[in-house]
Scaffold this motif. Structure first.
Motif, PDB file in Angstrom:
ATOM      1  N   VAL A   1      -8.630 -13.223   3.249  1.00  0.00           N
ATOM      2  CA  VAL A   1      -7.436 -12.385   3.190  1.00  0.00           C
ATOM      3  C   VAL A   1      -6.215 -13.281   3.123  1.00  0.00           C
ATOM      4  O   VAL A   1      -6.026 -14.150   3.981  1.00  0.00           O
ATOM      5  N   LEU A   2      -5.381 -13.089   2.102  1.00  0.00           N
ATOM      6  CA  LEU A   2      -4.111 -13.800   1.982  1.00  0.00           C
ATOM      7  C   LEU A   2      -2.970 -12.833   2.268  1.00  0.00           C
ATOM      8  O   LEU A   2      -3.007 -11.673   1.839  1.00  0.00           O
ATOM      9  N   VAL A   3      -1.950 -13.326   2.981  1.00  0.00           N
ATOM     10  CA  VAL A   3      -0.766 -12.513   3.249  1.00  0.00           C
ATOM     11  C   VAL A   3       0.474 -13.300   2.843  1.00  0.00           C
ATOM     12  O   VAL A   3       0.436 -14.531   2.706  1.00  0.00           O
ATOM     13  N   ASP A   4       1.578 -12.599   2.680  1.00  0.00           N
ATOM     14  CA  ASP A   4       2.821 -13.283   2.304  1.00  0.00           C
ATOM     15  C   ASP A   4       3.600 -13.675   3.550  1.00  0.00           C
ATOM     16  O   ASP A   4       3.232 -13.332   4.687  1.00  0.00           O
ATOM     17  N   GLY A   5       4.694 -14.397   3.347  1.00  0.00           N
ATOM     18  CA  GLY A   5       5.501 -14.873   4.466  1.00  0.00           C
ATOM     19  C   GLY A   5       6.104 -13.752   5.285  1.00  0.00           C
ATOM     20  O   GLY A   5       6.255 -13.881   6.507  1.00  0.00           O
ATOM     21  N   ALA A   6       6.446 -12.637   4.637  1.00  0.00           N
ATOM     22  CA  ALA A   6       7.048 -11.526   5.369  1.00  0.00           C
ATOM     23  C   ALA A   6       6.053 -10.890   6.333  1.00  0.00           C
ATOM     24  O   ALA A   6       6.398 -10.564   7.474  1.00  0.00           O
TER      25      ALA A   6
ATOM     26  N   ARG B   1     -11.938 -10.141  -2.387  1.00  0.00           N
ATOM     27  CA  ARG B   1     -10.642 -10.803  -2.191  1.00  0.00           C
ATOM     28  C   ARG B   1      -9.655  -9.755  -1.706  1.00  0.00           C
ATOM     29  O   ARG B   1      -9.642  -8.633  -2.206  1.00  0.00           O
ATOM     30  N   VAL B   2      -8.812 -10.127  -0.738  1.00  0.00           N
ATOM     31  CA  VAL B   2      -7.804  -9.210  -0.217  1.00  0.00           C
ATOM     32  C   VAL B   2      -6.455  -9.919  -0.190  1.00  0.00           C
ATOM     33  O   VAL B   2      -6.359 -11.067   0.248  1.00  0.00           O
ATOM     34  N   GLY B   3      -5.424  -9.232  -0.665  1.00  0.00           N
ATOM     35  CA  GLY B   3      -4.057  -9.734  -0.593  1.00  0.00           C
ATOM     36  C   GLY B   3      -3.150  -8.677   0.000  1.00  0.00           C
ATOM     37  O   GLY B   3      -3.227  -7.503  -0.386  1.00  0.00           O
ATOM     38  N   ILE B   4      -2.294  -9.062   0.947  1.00  0.00           N
ATOM     39  CA  ILE B   4      -1.412  -8.107   1.622  1.00  0.00           C
ATOM     40  C   ILE B   4       0.004  -8.667   1.648  1.00  0.00           C
ATOM     41  O   ILE B   4       0.208  -9.845   1.956  1.00  0.00           O
ATOM     42  N   ALA B   5       0.975  -7.818   1.345  1.00  0.00           N
ATOM     43  CA  ALA B   5       2.390  -8.197   1.414  1.00  0.00           C
ATOM     44  C   ALA B   5       3.145  -7.132   2.196  1.00  0.00           C
ATOM     45  O   ALA B   5       2.720  -5.971   2.283  1.00  0.00           O
TER      46      ALA B   5
ATOM     47  N   THR C   1       6.964  -5.710  -3.742  1.00  0.00           N
ATOM     48  CA  THR C   1       5.997  -5.911  -2.657  1.00  0.00           C
ATOM     49  C   THR C   1       4.582  -5.599  -3.146  1.00  0.00           C
ATOM     50  O   THR C   1       3.629  -6.326  -2.836  1.00  0.00           O
ATOM     51  N   VAL C   2       4.444  -4.530  -3.917  1.00  0.00           N
ATOM     52  CA  VAL C   2       3.137  -4.164  -4.472  1.00  0.00           C
ATOM     53  C   VAL C   2       2.677  -5.227  -5.468  1.00  0.00           C
ATOM     54  O   VAL C   2       1.506  -5.642  -5.467  1.00  0.00           O
ATOM     55  N   ASN C   3       3.598  -5.696  -6.307  1.00  0.00           N
ATOM     56  CA  ASN C   3       3.252  -6.743  -7.279  1.00  0.00           C
ATOM     57  C   ASN C   3       2.812  -8.025  -6.582  1.00  0.00           C
ATOM     58  O   ASN C   3       1.860  -8.690  -7.014  1.00  0.00           O
ATOM     59  N   LEU C   4       3.500  -8.366  -5.502  1.00  0.00           N
ATOM     60  CA  LEU C   4       3.149  -9.584  -4.761  1.00  0.00           C
ATOM     61  C   LEU C   4       1.768  -9.456  -4.128  1.00  0.00           C
ATOM     62  O   LEU C   4       0.966 -10.400  -4.163  1.00  0.00           O
ATOM     63  N   ALA C   5       1.471  -8.295  -3.554  1.00  0.00           N
ATOM     64  CA  ALA C   5       0.144  -8.085  -2.972  1.00  0.00           C
ATOM     65  C   ALA C   5      -0.938  -8.241  -4.034  1.00  0.00           C
ATOM     66  O   ALA C   5      -1.998  -8.825  -3.783  1.00  0.00           O
ATOM     67  N   SER C   6      -0.678  -7.741  -5.226  1.00  0.00           N
ATOM     68  CA  SER C   6      -1.642  -7.880  -6.322  1.00  0.00           C
ATOM     69  C   SER C   6      -1.841  -9.344  -6.703  1.00  0.00           C
ATOM     70  O   SER C   6      -2.972  -9.797  -6.921  1.00  0.00           O
ATOM     71  N   ARG C   7      -0.747 -10.104  -6.780  1.00  0.00           N
ATOM     72  CA  ARG C   7      -0.845 -11.528  -7.139  1.00  0.00           C
ATOM     73  C   ARG C   7      -1.596 -12.311  -6.063  1.00  0.00           C
ATOM     74  O   ARG C   7      -2.402 -13.189  -6.354  1.00  0.00           O
ATOM     75  N   LEU C   8      -1.321 -11.986  -4.783  1.00  0.00           N
ATOM     76  CA  LEU C   8      -2.029 -12.665  -3.691  1.00  0.00           C
ATOM     77  C   LEU C   8      -3.529 -12.391  -3.773  1.00  0.00           C
ATOM     78  O   LEU C   8      -4.350 -13.283  -3.517  1.00  0.00           O
ATOM     79  N   THR C   9      -3.891 -11.174  -4.136  1.00  0.00           N
ATOM     80  CA  THR C   9      -5.302 -10.832  -4.267  1.00  0.00           C
ATOM     81  C   THR C   9      -5.969 -11.679  -5.344  1.00  0.00           C
ATOM     82  O   THR C   9      -7.102 -12.151  -5.173  1.00  0.00           O
ATOM     83  N   SER C  10      -5.275 -11.892  -6.445  1.00  0.00           N
ATOM     84  CA  SER C  10      -5.865 -12.635  -7.563  1.00  0.00           C
ATOM     85  C   SER C  10      -6.090 -14.102  -7.242  1.00  0.00           C
ATOM     86  O   SER C  10      -6.936 -14.746  -7.861  1.00  0.00           O
ATOM     87  N   ILE C  11      -5.341 -14.660  -6.263  1.00  0.00           N
ATOM     88  CA  ILE C  11      -5.503 -16.080  -5.923  1.00  0.00           C
ATOM     89  C   ILE C  11      -6.220 -16.285  -4.589  1.00  0.00           C
ATOM     90  O   ILE C  11      -6.429 -17.412  -4.157  1.00  0.00           O
TER      91      ILE C  11
ATOM     92  N   ALA D   1      -7.696  -4.777  -2.290  1.00  0.00           N
ATOM     93  CA  ALA D   1      -9.016  -5.381  -2.059  1.00  0.00           C
ATOM     94  C   ALA D   1      -9.764  -5.300  -3.379  1.00  0.00           C
ATOM     95  O   ALA D   1      -9.891  -4.222  -3.967  1.00  0.00           O
ATOM     96  N   ASP D   2     -10.269  -6.437  -3.839  1.00  0.00           N
ATOM     97  CA  ASP D   2     -10.826  -6.530  -5.193  1.00  0.00           C
ATOM     98  C   ASP D   2     -12.204  -7.173  -5.148  1.00  0.00           C
ATOM     99  O   ASP D   2     -12.395  -8.230  -4.524  1.00  0.00           O
ATOM    100  N   LEU D   3     -13.184  -6.540  -5.796  1.00  0.00           N
ATOM    101  CA  LEU D   3     -14.523  -7.103  -5.884  1.00  0.00           C
ATOM    102  C   LEU D   3     -14.532  -8.277  -6.853  1.00  0.00           C
ATOM    103  O   LEU D   3     -14.003  -8.180  -7.966  1.00  0.00           O
ATOM    104  N   VAL D   4     -15.147  -9.367  -6.459  1.00  0.00           N
ATOM    105  CA  VAL D   4     -15.204 -10.580  -7.283  1.00  0.00           C
ATOM    106  C   VAL D   4     -16.342 -10.457  -8.299  1.00  0.00           C
ATOM    107  O   VAL D   4     -17.452 -10.038  -7.960  1.00  0.00           O
ATOM    108  N   GLY D   5     -16.060 -10.831  -9.547  1.00  0.00           N
ATOM    109  CA  GLY D   5     -17.110 -10.860 -10.567  1.00  0.00           C
ATOM    110  C   GLY D   5     -17.591  -9.498 -11.002  1.00  0.00           C
ATOM    111  O   GLY D   5     -18.728  -9.355 -11.472  1.00  0.00           O
ATOM    112  N   PHE D   6     -16.734  -8.493 -10.898  1.00  0.00           N
ATOM    113  CA  PHE D   6     -17.163  -7.135 -11.241  1.00  0.00           C
ATOM    114  C   PHE D   6     -17.489  -7.004 -12.727  1.00  0.00           C
ATOM    115  O   PHE D   6     -18.423  -6.293 -13.103  1.00  0.00           O
ATOM    116  N   THR D   7     -16.725  -7.689 -13.568  1.00  0.00           N
ATOM    117  CA  THR D   7     -16.975  -7.605 -15.013  1.00  0.00           C
ATOM    118  C   THR D   7     -18.367  -8.094 -15.360  1.00  0.00           C
ATOM    119  O   THR D   7     -19.078  -7.501 -16.183  1.00  0.00           O
TER     120      THR D   7
END
Length: 369
Positions: free
Chosen positions: A305-310, A270-274, A289-299, A192-198
């Motif tokens: 909340v975005l999730v992968d096919g699995a 933004r939330v991404g889960i794999a 799986t961790v890398n995929l969750a991170s990539r889903l979060t970024s997009i 889970a990532d805060l948008v515009g934190f920078t």
């Protein structure tokens, strides 16, 4: 602990250096505070401590560096408690209960975890309680009696929480299907990532930014725990969590968006889960799986909340979501009372992971929050 820099400014394991050097009032109070907390006076150099513990200087240095303490040359800055700690770790190795590398891992994981806990307690908790009540009193004068009162209670509470967490972790291992599953497990992993934190870091004052981060981490930790997940780590504007059950992870993701979305001061999320095989080491998780969750979060779209096919497959197989809205509109689908809805988004290439088809996870209209 290791032999390194030496001289009057060499630090001890957690603070001041030579006991016999010149000290002002604050340094004297710091030493008294150290003795109060550790429960013993400084009396050993690193070499003397290693010899008293019956371990080699090399192994003693490995243990102490793993615990996060600095090299102190040959300053007389170690206590009987330090000797006992070395003796215990070495004893576990000698008894064959732990390998030497595992003992070092125990030291490192314990040191890293408790270092952060100690920093938080001093910066946020103790500091707030030691505001001098009267003019002319210093914070250190207030801190000593307060620590004296709090120390036994906090120690007991720490041991209680650790035992509870250890029991929960042991239960997960016992329930594992085989030995391989203890290290490489199938888990749902989410970011889970805060948008515009920078941008916020440039706009907000340091105190405001600290309060925002603390509110975010507190809310995230509460929601993850309440739903039965595990908070793996926090990174300021991002949290990493894991759950044994896909439905638990889905609920955590949506609850985070909903709860933080109700706070007008909180940025969008933004939330991404794999879901898949994850390697666990020292309380952390690694792998594709961790890398995929991170990539889903970024997009992920904002407050979505975005999730992968699995994970989508797991949710539909468990009857928590329909395979399609068409299936949900059938008589059987309406009787199923699905909790979640899943909408496919465009497939896209993800660096290092190939083509990924993300799914947008939402609640169905008749589900309860």
């Amino acid at each position: 602990m290791a032999v390194a820099e030496d001289g009057p400014d060499a630090p001890g394991p957690a603070g001041p250096g030579h006991e016999d050097g010149p000290q002002d009032g604050d340094e004297t109070i710091a030493l008294r505070m150290e003795q109060l907390i550790i429960g013993a006076e400084r009396q050993y150099t690193p070499f003397q401590a290693a010899r008293a513990a019956g371990v080699s200087m090399e192994l003693a240095a490995r243990f102490w560096r793993a615990m996060g303490f600095p090299d102190i040359g040959q300053a007389k800055a170690l206590t009987e408690a330090d000797v006992l700690a070395l003796r215990r770790l070495a004893g576990l190795v000698e008894a064959g209960l732990l390998s030497e590398s595992m003992a070092v891992q125990v030291a490192r994981s314990t040191g890293q975890t408790t270092a952060r806990l100690a920093d938080w307690q001093i910066d946020s908790f103790l500091e707030g309680l030691t505001e001098p009540p009267e003019p002319g009193m210093t914070r250190t004068e207030v801190a000593y009696p307060l620590v004296e009162l709090l120390l036994p209670e906090l120690e007991e509470f720490l041991v209680y929480v650790w035992r509870r967490q250890l029991a929960a972790a042991a239960g997960r291992v016992v329930q594992a299907q085989d030995d391989a599953e203890m290290v490489d497990r199938r888990l749902a992993v989410g970011f889970a990532d805060l948008v515009g934190f920078t941008r916020l870091t440039r706009r907000l004052e340091e105190e405001e930014l600290g309060e925002l981060v603390e509110a975010f981490e507190t809310t995230a930790a509460d929601q993850v725990a309440a739903q039965g997940g595990r908070l793996i780590k926090t990174l300021g504007d991002e949290v990493l969590f894991a759950a044994d059950e896909p439905g638990t992870a889905a609920e955590i993701g949506l609850r985070l968006v909903e709860t933080l979305g109700d706070d007008p001061m909180m940025p969008e999320l933004r939330v991404g889960i794999a879901f898949g095989t994850v390697t666990t080491r020292m309380g952390d998780v690694f792998g594709n799986t961790v890398n995929l969750a991170s990539r889903l979060t970024s997009i992920a779209p904002k407050d979505m909340v975005l999730v992968d096919g699995a994970l989508r497959e797991e949710l539909t197989s468990a009857g928590l979501a329909p395979r399609s809205e068409k299936a949900a509109d059938t008589e059987e689908g309406r009787a199923a009372h699905y909790r979640y809805a899943l909408q496919p988004l465009y497939q896209r290439p993800v660096r290092g992971l190939g083509i990924v088809e993300p799914w947008l996870l939402t609640r169905r209209g008749d589900s309860e929050r």
